[in-house]
Scaffold this motif. Structure first.
Motif, PDB file in Angstrom:
ATOM      1  N   ILE A   3       4.593   1.310   1.469  1.00 30.96           N
ATOM      2  CA  ILE A   3       4.789   0.068   2.199  1.00 30.96           C
ATOM      3  C   ILE A   3       4.535   0.293   3.696  1.00 30.96           C
ATOM      4  O   ILE A   3       3.884  -0.522   4.359  1.00 30.96           O
ATOM      5  N   ARG A   4       5.017   1.415   4.208  1.00 34.92           N
ATOM      6  CA  ARG A   4       4.812   1.681   5.637  1.00 34.92           C
ATOM      7  C   ARG A   4       3.326   1.824   5.947  1.00 34.92           C
ATOM      8  O   ARG A   4       2.854   1.469   7.022  1.00 34.92           O
ATOM      9  N   MET A   5       2.602   2.364   4.984  1.00 36.32           N
ATOM     10  CA  MET A   5       1.170   2.540   5.175  1.00 36.32           C
ATOM     11  C   MET A   5       0.467   1.185   5.187  1.00 36.32           C
ATOM     12  O   MET A   5      -0.354   0.908   6.055  1.00 36.32           O
ATOM     13  N   ILE A   6       0.853   0.356   4.209  1.00 34.90           N
ATOM     14  CA  ILE A   6       0.239  -0.969   4.112  1.00 34.90           C
ATOM     15  C   ILE A   6       0.535  -1.798   5.354  1.00 34.90           C
ATOM     16  O   ILE A   6      -0.245  -2.660   5.749  1.00 34.90           O
ATOM     17  N   SER A   7       1.688  -1.505   5.977  1.00 35.64           N
ATOM     18  CA  SER A   7       2.105  -2.335   7.105  1.00 35.64           C
ATOM     19  C   SER A   7       1.133  -2.240   8.288  1.00 35.64           C
ATOM     20  O   SER A   7       1.237  -3.007   9.233  1.00 35.64           O
ATOM     21  N   VAL A  44      -6.335   6.873   8.986  1.00 34.74           N
ATOM     22  CA  VAL A  44      -5.668   7.936   8.222  1.00 34.74           C
ATOM     23  C   VAL A  44      -4.714   8.708   9.126  1.00 34.74           C
ATOM     24  O   VAL A  44      -3.542   8.931   8.791  1.00 34.74           O
ATOM     25  N   ILE A  45      -5.210   9.085  10.304  1.00 37.53           N
ATOM     26  CA  ILE A  45      -4.381   9.860  11.243  1.00 37.53           C
ATOM     27  C   ILE A  45      -3.169   9.035  11.685  1.00 37.53           C
ATOM     28  O   ILE A  45      -2.037   9.529  11.728  1.00 37.53           O
ATOM     29  N   ASP A  86      -1.583  15.850   0.248  1.00 35.28           N
ATOM     30  CA  ASP A  86      -1.617  14.398   0.079  1.00 35.28           C
ATOM     31  C   ASP A  86      -2.962  13.914  -0.452  1.00 35.28           C
ATOM     32  O   ASP A  86      -3.982  14.532  -0.250  1.00 35.28           O
ATOM     33  N   PHE A  87      -2.906  12.778  -1.133  1.00 34.72           N
ATOM     34  CA  PHE A  87      -4.183  12.164  -1.453  1.00 34.72           C
ATOM     35  C   PHE A  87      -4.159  10.663  -1.240  1.00 34.72           C
ATOM     36  O   PHE A  87      -5.171  10.046  -0.984  1.00 34.72           O
ATOM     37  N   PHE A  88      -2.961  10.053  -1.299  1.00 36.17           N
ATOM     38  CA  PHE A  88      -3.018   8.597  -1.335  1.00 36.17           C
ATOM     39  C   PHE A  88      -3.138   7.964   0.050  1.00 36.17           C
ATOM     40  O   PHE A  88      -3.717   6.902   0.173  1.00 36.17           O
ATOM     41  N   VAL A  89      -2.665   8.659   1.091  1.00 32.84           N
ATOM     42  CA  VAL A  89      -2.904   8.123   2.434  1.00 32.84           C
ATOM     43  C   VAL A  89      -4.407   8.129   2.716  1.00 32.84           C
ATOM     44  O   VAL A  89      -4.985   7.142   3.166  1.00 32.84           O
ATOM     45  N   VAL A  90      -5.030   9.268   2.400  1.00 35.00           N
ATOM     46  CA  VAL A  90      -6.473   9.374   2.613  1.00 35.00           C
ATOM     47  C   VAL A  90      -7.214   8.300   1.831  1.00 35.00           C
ATOM     48  O   VAL A  90      -8.077   7.600   2.353  1.00 35.00           O
ATOM     49  N   LYS A  91      -6.803   8.147   0.578  1.00 36.23           N
ATOM     50  CA  LYS A  91      -7.496   7.208  -0.302  1.00 36.23           C
ATOM     51  C   LYS A  91      -7.368   5.772   0.215  1.00 36.23           C
ATOM     52  O   LYS A  91      -8.364   5.065   0.354  1.00 36.23           O
ATOM     53  N   VAL A  92      -6.130   5.382   0.532  1.00 34.15           N
ATOM     54  CA  VAL A  92      -5.912   3.990   0.933  1.00 34.15           C
ATOM     55  C   VAL A  92      -6.401   3.724   2.357  1.00 34.15           C
ATOM     56  O   VAL A  92      -7.147   2.775   2.603  1.00 34.15           O
ATOM     57  N   MET A  93      -6.014   4.577   3.292  1.00 31.11           N
ATOM     58  CA  MET A  93      -6.296   4.267   4.691  1.00 31.11           C
ATOM     59  C   MET A  93      -7.753   4.480   5.065  1.00 31.11           C
ATOM     60  O   MET A  93      -8.237   3.919   6.044  1.00 31.11           O
TER      61      MET A  93
END
Lengths: 301, 292
Positions: free
Chosen positions: B124-128, B163-164, B231-238
């Motif tokens: 959620i924090r990433m999507i924000s 991503v960063i 990690d993989f999902f931050v990279v994937k999504v962002m």
């Protein structure tokens, strides 16, 4: 400097031996050093960057049916919250929510008990302690997805069914326990051994000294471990991915939603999970305050 | 360390206390890692079935692939940048809270303020960041309104930049907590003494604060490095699928049931991580420092 020193007896009335004066670095004649203002600005910027984006999604989750993923906000309603819990296309939010909370509670209880015991064990050196310590660090740094896959394959090889309360529970513990034990290290290092010695001198058994002296004194630290355990589990994703079996936990559900759902429902979910987190934090902090109060009144009475 | 009047009893007690920990870590850390290690030497029929041969094919494949090097370079780039930003922000936030906030209660309150977002879902924090960084997001809207740009910037979201940002947003707390913890234990008398002896602010920082917070820095570094590299999902999504990391490639392999190759690349990554972490542990004896 003299002002600081003269101030110390007044500010330092606590029972600890170490002085708690925080004024040491400030110059003597009032005013703040320039570094204070620079760092205060940095701190404020950090907090804004931390909260800003999240507040955006909380606000946007209260849009009406025309709402989209970006500003400007279109109307306001609870539409997307209803949508979240009723629409089939957003998946099984309620069920996964249930499972995640249950799993987090189980993980929390096990983490607190096991970390506390391990913390006790690591206070003294014993043969093989470094080995255990390194296994623990290894478990902490191992990539979650790799460990999750390994656990999944292991269960497969043993002919066991993967499920959230067996394989996912274990996979999560392999991550919450090292965290819990590291926090326990910090908590235990502040425990004054004199109290324990005093308990033994008064004739307490080992169990009595743990139960009547250590646990009450360390209670706030144990609550901290519990909070860590709960939130790490509630949010755990990579380790659960290959181990949760057929039923999702909440992070897995959110993950699949990010791939399929592009509506403010996603934001509504963010708002709901945040509220749950706040209830948990509130309850934990309330517990700490209650413990302190009880202790205070006991000390007076 | 312990007087050796009854070493065997001390050993027994120690093992009794840590046995629950060991009983969880052996089946859920040691065994899975061994399974992955074993799988990396197996052959596959290409449909997820594993044949128990001993073959180095997977390793040869992984090591020979030009993609591997690219993935490692990308992962290392993300790791180093995230580490630098989280360390700088984390160190100075902790320093501010410990040494500049005069009221201890306020310091604890501000510290909690930093930890609260940690209690919301990572995803959620990433999507924000979407409402902020998106093509029609707040930042682009503001830049357009101010006339700084005439077309919305596309590099803000779904890029390495995003991503960063997401990593720093999520992981700075992992630096703040351990550094705060070790700084809070620095005896303030030491700093008063240094001031009295004529030390400059910079000297105090260089000779007292940094050396005495190094266990916190080391611990924070271990957290951040292992999380970013794993990690993989931050990279994937962002990155919007534009960037990949070692683990996201691993995830793709698992998705197409290429278990042996996935396992081989996982073993390789684990070795790299072990090397980095032992390097850090060699510089700082974390256990000694946090239990002192």
């Amino acid at each position: 400097m003299s002002a600081v020193l003269a101030d110390m007896p007044k500010t330092d009335t606590s029972k600890t031996i170490a002085p708690a004066s925080t004024k040491a670095i400030a110059p003597s004649k009032g005013g703040r050093p320039w570094t204070f203002y620079v760092l205060a600005t940095l701190f404020a910027a950090y907090v804004i960057a931390l909260y800003g984006p999240m507040f955006c999604i909380y606000i946007l989750s209260f849009q009406d049916i025309r709402g989209g993923l970006v500003f400007p906000m279109k109307g306001h309603s609870l539409h997307w919250f209803v949508d979240l819990f009723t629409q089939a296309r957003t998946g099984d939010v309620k069920g996964s929510f249930d499972r995640s909370i249950k799993l987090a509670v189980i993980v929390t209880i096990i983490t607190v008990v096991v970390s506390f015991l391990a913390g006790l064990g690591f206070r003294k050196r014993f043969r093989g302690d470094t080995f255990v310590f390194y296994i623990m660090i290894g478990s902490l740094v191992a990539p979650g997805l790799v460990l999750g896959l390994g656990t999944g394959l292991l269960f497969q090889a043993l002919g066991l069914d993967a499920s959230w309360y067996t394989s996912a529970l274990g996979a999560q513990l392999s991550w919450t326990l090292p965290f819990g034990v590291l926090v326990m290290f910090a908590v235990m290092s502040r425990f004054n051994h004199v109290w324990e010695e005093a308990a033994y001198d008064l004739g307490a058994s080992r169990w009595q000294s743990i139960w009547l002296v250590m646990i009450p004194v360390l209670a706030p630290g144990l609550v901290a471990v519990a909070l860590f355990g709960f939130t790490l589990s509630y949010d755990e994703f990579a380790r659960s991915l290959q181990t949760a079996g057929s039923l999702n936990t909440l992070p897995l559900e959110i993950w699949s939603m990010t791939l399929n759902v592009t509506s403010p429902s996603l934001y509504a979910l963010g708002t709901v999970t945040t509220i749950v987190s706040f209830i948990v934090i509130g309850a934990s902090l309330g517990t700490i305050v209650l413990i302190q109060k009880k202790r205070g009144s006991r000390a007076k009475g | 360390m312990q007087p050796s009047q009854a070493p065997s009893r001390a050993n027994l007690a120690g093992w009794l206390y840590v046995s629950p920990l060991v009983l969880v870590l052996v089946p859920f850390f040691v065994a899975p890692i061994l399974v992955v290690l074993t799988a990396s030497f197996f052959a596959t029929d290409g449909f997820g079935g594993l044949t128990p041969d001993f073959t180095l094919t997977s390793y040869v494949e992984v090591l020979h692939s030009a993609l591997t090097l690219k993935l490692y370079l990308a992962t290392i780039k993300f790791t180093v940048l995230t580490w630098i930003f989280t360390l700088i922000i984390g160190f100075f936030v902790a320093y501010f809270l410990v040494f500049h906030v005069r009221n201890q209660l306020l310091a604890i309150g501000l510290f909690l303020l930093c930890t609260v977002p940690f209690w919301t879902s990572n995803i959620i924090r990433m999507i924000s960041w979407i409402p902020l960084l998106g093509k029609e997001g707040l930042i682009n809207q503001a830049l357009l309104a101010l006339g700084v740009v005439h077309q919305p910037l596309e590099v803000l979201l779904f890029s390495d930049f995003a991503v960063i940002i997401a990593y720093v947003h999520q992981l700075t707390i992992f630096m703040i907590v351990p550094i705060f913890n070790s700084m809070a234990r620095i005896d303030k008398k030491l700093i008063e003494a240094a001031i009295n002896a004529g030390a400059s602010r910079f000297d105090i920082m260089r000779l007292i604060v940094v050396p005495m917070s190094k266990s916190g820095i080391a611990l924070g570094t271990i957290f951040v490095v292992s999380i970013v590299m794993g990690d993989f999902f931050v990279v994937k999504v962002m990155s919007g699928g534009g960037s990949a990391s070692v683990v996201s490639a691993f995830y793709e392999d698992v998705g197409v049931l290429q278990y042996p190759t996935a396992a081989a690349s996982a073993v390789l990554l684990t070795l790299v991580l072990v090397a980095i972490v032992s390097l850090i542990l060699r510089t700082v004896d974390i256990r000694q420092e946090i239990t002192r």
